[in-house]
Write a protein that holds these residues in place. Structure first.
Motif, PDB file in Angstrom:
ATOM      1  N   VAL A   6       0.846  -1.194   0.000  1.00  0.00           N
ATOM      2  CA  VAL A   6       0.000   0.000   0.000  1.00  0.00           C
ATOM      3  C   VAL A   6       0.880   1.242   0.000  1.00  0.00           C
ATOM      4  O   VAL A   6       1.826   1.346   0.772  1.00  0.00           O
ATOM      5  N   PHE A  66      -8.616   7.599   3.654  1.00  0.00           N
ATOM      6  CA  PHE A  66      -9.300   7.015   2.500  1.00  0.00           C
ATOM      7  C   PHE A  66      -8.527   5.816   1.988  1.00  0.00           C
ATOM      8  O   PHE A  66      -7.330   5.920   1.711  1.00  0.00           O
ATOM      9  N   ILE A  67      -9.210   4.687   1.863  1.00  0.00           N
ATOM     10  CA  ILE A  67      -8.599   3.487   1.281  1.00  0.00           C
ATOM     11  C   ILE A  67      -9.039   3.409  -0.179  1.00  0.00           C
ATOM     12  O   ILE A  67     -10.242   3.287  -0.467  1.00  0.00           O
ATOM     13  N   ILE A  68      -8.063   3.523  -1.081  1.00  0.00           N
ATOM     14  CA  ILE A  68      -8.346   3.599  -2.518  1.00  0.00           C
ATOM     15  C   ILE A  68      -7.762   2.360  -3.189  1.00  0.00           C
ATOM     16  O   ILE A  68      -6.583   2.047  -2.982  1.00  0.00           O
ATOM     17  N   ASP A  69      -8.566   1.655  -3.970  1.00  0.00           N
ATOM     18  CA  ASP A  69      -8.097   0.394  -4.562  1.00  0.00           C
ATOM     19  C   ASP A  69      -7.315   0.657  -5.861  1.00  0.00           C
ATOM     20  O   ASP A  69      -7.212   1.796  -6.308  1.00  0.00           O
ATOM     21  N   PRO A  70      -6.726  -0.390  -6.452  1.00  0.00           N
ATOM     22  CA  PRO A  70      -5.889  -0.173  -7.642  1.00  0.00           C
ATOM     23  C   PRO A  70      -6.633   0.406  -8.850  1.00  0.00           C
ATOM     24  O   PRO A  70      -6.007   0.885  -9.792  1.00  0.00           O
ATOM     25  N   ASP A  71      -7.966   0.375  -8.833  1.00  0.00           N
ATOM     26  CA  ASP A  71      -8.742   1.002  -9.904  1.00  0.00           C
ATOM     27  C   ASP A  71      -9.075   2.460  -9.606  1.00  0.00           C
ATOM     28  O   ASP A  71      -9.815   3.100 -10.373  1.00  0.00           O
ATOM     29  N   GLY A  72      -8.597   2.970  -8.473  1.00  0.00           N
ATOM     30  CA  GLY A  72      -8.913   4.344  -8.103  1.00  0.00           C
ATOM     31  C   GLY A  72     -10.297   4.474  -7.485  1.00  0.00           C
ATOM     32  O   GLY A  72     -10.847   5.565  -7.411  1.00  0.00           O
ATOM     33  N   VAL A  73     -10.842   3.354  -7.036  1.00  0.00           N
ATOM     34  CA  VAL A  73     -12.176   3.356  -6.430  1.00  0.00           C
ATOM     35  C   VAL A  73     -12.044   3.408  -4.903  1.00  0.00           C
ATOM     36  O   VAL A  73     -11.234   2.690  -4.314  1.00  0.00           O
ATOM     37  N   LEU A  74     -12.846   4.268  -4.306  1.00  0.00           N
ATOM     38  CA  LEU A  74     -12.836   4.414  -2.854  1.00  0.00           C
ATOM     39  C   LEU A  74     -13.513   3.206  -2.202  1.00  0.00           C
ATOM     40  O   LEU A  74     -14.667   2.912  -2.479  1.00  0.00           O
ATOM     41  N   GLN A  75     -12.776   2.493  -1.375  1.00  0.00           N
ATOM     42  CA  GLN A  75     -13.359   1.331  -0.691  1.00  0.00           C
ATOM     43  C   GLN A  75     -13.833   1.661   0.711  1.00  0.00           C
ATOM     44  O   GLN A  75     -14.771   1.050   1.220  1.00  0.00           O
ATOM     45  N   PHE A  98     -10.192  -5.773   2.397  1.00  0.00           N
ATOM     46  CA  PHE A  98     -10.498  -5.352   1.023  1.00  0.00           C
ATOM     47  C   PHE A  98      -9.621  -6.086   0.014  1.00  0.00           C
ATOM     48  O   PHE A  98     -10.075  -6.435  -1.075  1.00  0.00           O
ATOM     49  N   GLN A  99      -8.365  -6.332   0.392  1.00  0.00           N
ATOM     50  CA  GLN A  99      -7.475  -7.060  -0.519  1.00  0.00           C
ATOM     51  C   GLN A  99      -7.953  -8.500  -0.699  1.00  0.00           C
ATOM     52  O   GLN A  99      -7.915  -9.039  -1.802  1.00  0.00           O
ATOM     53  N   ARG A 102     -10.949  -8.541  -2.964  1.00  0.00           N
ATOM     54  CA  ARG A 102     -10.544  -8.295  -4.347  1.00  0.00           C
ATOM     55  C   ARG A 102      -9.863  -9.531  -4.945  1.00  0.00           C
ATOM     56  O   ARG A 102     -10.135  -9.910  -6.086  1.00  0.00           O
TER      57      ARG A 102
END
Lengths: 142, 82
Positions: A6, A66-75, A98-99, A102
């Motif tokens: 991360v 803010f936790i942001i995933d590899p697609d730039g989506v806020l989780q 979240f990981q 995913r």
């Protein structure tokens, strides 16, 4: 966070010059070699406004995380008022959850109280109305 | 990530994308602005911002981190206590 792959970014309304002095004068006494991640400057609070964490009356940003995933989506996010610090363990737990979700493509979900090693649930028609068999309320606690 | 050159002006960043239109502030738009919170499951706004990292001034664009998990933390200010 580095172990989890991360990238951490911190942000406040302070200038990058103040960030440098804070790192030099104080943070290096807490963290060997100083803060490893970029300490970003949002003078004027424009980014903070876009994220809903800029307090106009105080002119500063709340403790927003803010936790942001590899697609730039806020989780997930959490926002606290200034006097209360965060719980890093809880942030790590959420990132791990979240990981996992995913990685399994959503085939597994993490119920309340989940942490690595605890049971996940597999959403599907067979689980409808049967969660009580798979998950007990004491599993919500450590 | 580009290294930020240093001048006397205090640099800052901002959201990336379309220019925010100047709005005549009516009661309605005020309420809308105050309630602007992000939604989970939606893309976050991109931004570029100058910063400091390990002895260097840098410029960071959030979209450069696509493909990686990112933890973005805001806080009230340097030298605050918590």
């Amino acid at each position: 966070m580095q172990k989890l792959g991360v990238e951490v970014l911190s942000m406040s309304i302070d200038s990058m010059f103040v960030h440098k002095m804070w790192d030099d004068d104080e943070l290096k006494k807490m963290v060997d070699g100083g803060v490893p991640f970029p300490m970003l400057s949002d003078a004027g609070g424009k980014v903070g406004k876009a994220y809903g964490v800029f307090d106009e009356s105080a002119g500063v940003e709340a403790r927003g995380r803010f936790i942001i995933d590899p697609d730039g989506v806020l989780q997930g996010f959490e926002v606290l008022t200034p006097p209360v610090g965060r719980n890093v363990n809880e942030t790590i737990r959420q990132v791990q959850a979240f990981q996992l979700v995913r990685e399994t493509g959503g085939a597994e979900a993490t119920p309340s109280g989940w942490k690595p090693g605890k049971k996940t649930l597999k959403p599907g028609i067979d689980l409808v109305g049967k969660v009580w068999q798979e998950w007990k309320t004491d599993m919500a606690f450590d | 990530m580009a290294e930020e050159s240093v001048g006397c002006a205090r640099p800052t960043g901002g959201p990336v994308g379309e220019e925010v239109e100047e709005q005549v502030i009516t009661e309605k738009t005020k309420v809308k602005e105050e309630r602007a919170m992000l939604m989970v499951g939606q893309k976050v706004p991109d931004f570029a911002a100058p910063g400091y990292q390990q002895g260097k001034f840098v410029n960071v664009k959030l979209s450069d981190y696509l493909g990686k998990w990112v933890l973005l933390c805001f806080y009230p200010g340097d030298f605050t206590f918590v």
